[in-house]
Design a protein around this motif. Structure first.
Motif, short mmCIF file in Angstrom:
data_model
loop_
_atom_site.label_atom_id
_atom_site.label_comp_id
_atom_site.label_asym_id
_atom_site.label_seq_id
_atom_site.Cartn_x
_atom_site.Cartn_y
_atom_site.Cartn_z
N LYS A 1 3.87 10.74 3.11
CA LYS A 1 3.60 9.48 2.41
C LYS A 1 3.66 8.32 3.39
O LYS A 1 4.58 8.25 4.22
N ILE A 2 2.69 7.43 3.30
CA ILE A 2 2.65 6.24 4.15
C ILE A 2 2.84 5.01 3.26
O ILE A 2 2.07 4.76 2.35
N TYR A 3 3.91 4.26 3.53
CA TYR A 3 4.21 3.03 2.78
C TYR A 3 3.98 1.85 3.70
O TYR A 3 4.34 1.88 4.88
N LYS B 47 0.85 -1.19 0.00
CA LYS B 47 0.00 0.00 0.00
C LYS B 47 0.88 1.24 0.00
O LYS B 47 1.97 1.24 0.59
N LYS B 48 0.40 2.29 -0.65
CA LYS B 48 1.07 3.58 -0.60
C LYS B 48 0.00 4.65 -0.66
O LYS B 48 -0.85 4.64 -1.55
N LYS B 49 0.02 5.57 0.30
CA LYS B 49 -0.97 6.64 0.31
C LYS B 49 -0.33 7.93 0.79
O LYS B 49 0.76 7.90 1.38
N VAL B 50 -0.98 9.03 0.52
CA VAL B 50 -0.48 10.35 0.94
C VAL B 50 -1.51 10.98 1.85
O VAL B 50 -2.70 11.02 1.53
N THR B 51 -1.06 11.45 3.02
CA THR B 51 -1.95 12.16 3.93
C THR B 51 -1.72 13.66 3.74
O THR B 51 -0.68 14.20 4.12
#
Length: 199
Positions: A188-190, A176-180
């Motif tokens: 970025k959260i990996y 998963k990879k998302k940006v807050t």
């Protein structure tokens, strides 16, 4: 988590003071926002996990978020080398599930052995991998991979993509990879899950 957990003004002031004084060690100018903390705690899949490690807790905002999301019988080792942050954590967090260790994250195998843990279910890292001394980033990543149990979750929240390339030889591509964006700056959260075969 229904109530947003964040850093107090005192937490933020201490964090900013050390970020200015030791920019390579701290890595960010401001501590994590309540939205980022909630996103991290949710994404880390803490329910049912008993052995959790946090690398680079800073002033403890994320630590509080992890503790709030953890099971009552789970334990959290938080690894912090800054003496001022350690003193602040001890003063502001009263939770018997929390254990603070002042050794560097590259010593993770010895750190968990002290608690008689065979391995770790979840590792959450806020360490700024891009600012670490040469070679230490690989040493820490190897320690993370070695101590994480097969099927365990490794989550890193970072400003830059360096951690993705660093983790790839051991963990492959992030699951998963998302940006807050509700964080300054956007973070970025990996997330990776270690192969069940332990490789």
């Amino acid at each position: 988590m229904s109530r947003k957990i964040g850093n107090s003004l005192k937490d933020s002031a201490l964090f900013l003071q050390h970020a200015i004084k030791h920019p390579l060690q701290v890595g960010y100018l401001l501590p994590s926002s309540p939205w980022l903390i909630e996103e991290i705690a949710t994404t880390a899949e803490l329910t049912g996990k008993k052995r959790i490690v946090e690398l680079g807790p800073g002033t403890g905002g994320t630590t509080k978020g992890l503790l709030a999301a953890m099971d009552k019988d789970a334990e959290l080792i938080t690894v912090e080398i800054n003496p001022k942050f350690i003193a602040h954590l001890k003063k502001t967090i009263d939770d018997k599930r929390l254990h603070i260790d002042s050794r560097g994250a590259q010593n993770l195998s010895q750190i968990i052995a002290k608690r008689n843990w065979p391995n770790v279910d979840v590792i959450v890292s806020g360490i700024p991998f891009t600012t670490l001394p040469k070679g230490m980033d690989k040493d820490i990543m190897q320690a993370i991979h070695t101590t994480l149990k097969p099927g365990g979750v490794f989550l890193a929240y970072q400003l830059r993509d360096h951690v993705s390339g660093l983790a790839a030889p051991r963990f492959g591509q992030p699951s998963k990879k998302k940006v807050t964006y509700k964080n300054f700056p956007p973070m970025k959260i990996y997330t990776w899950r270690k192969n069940l075969n332990g490789q």
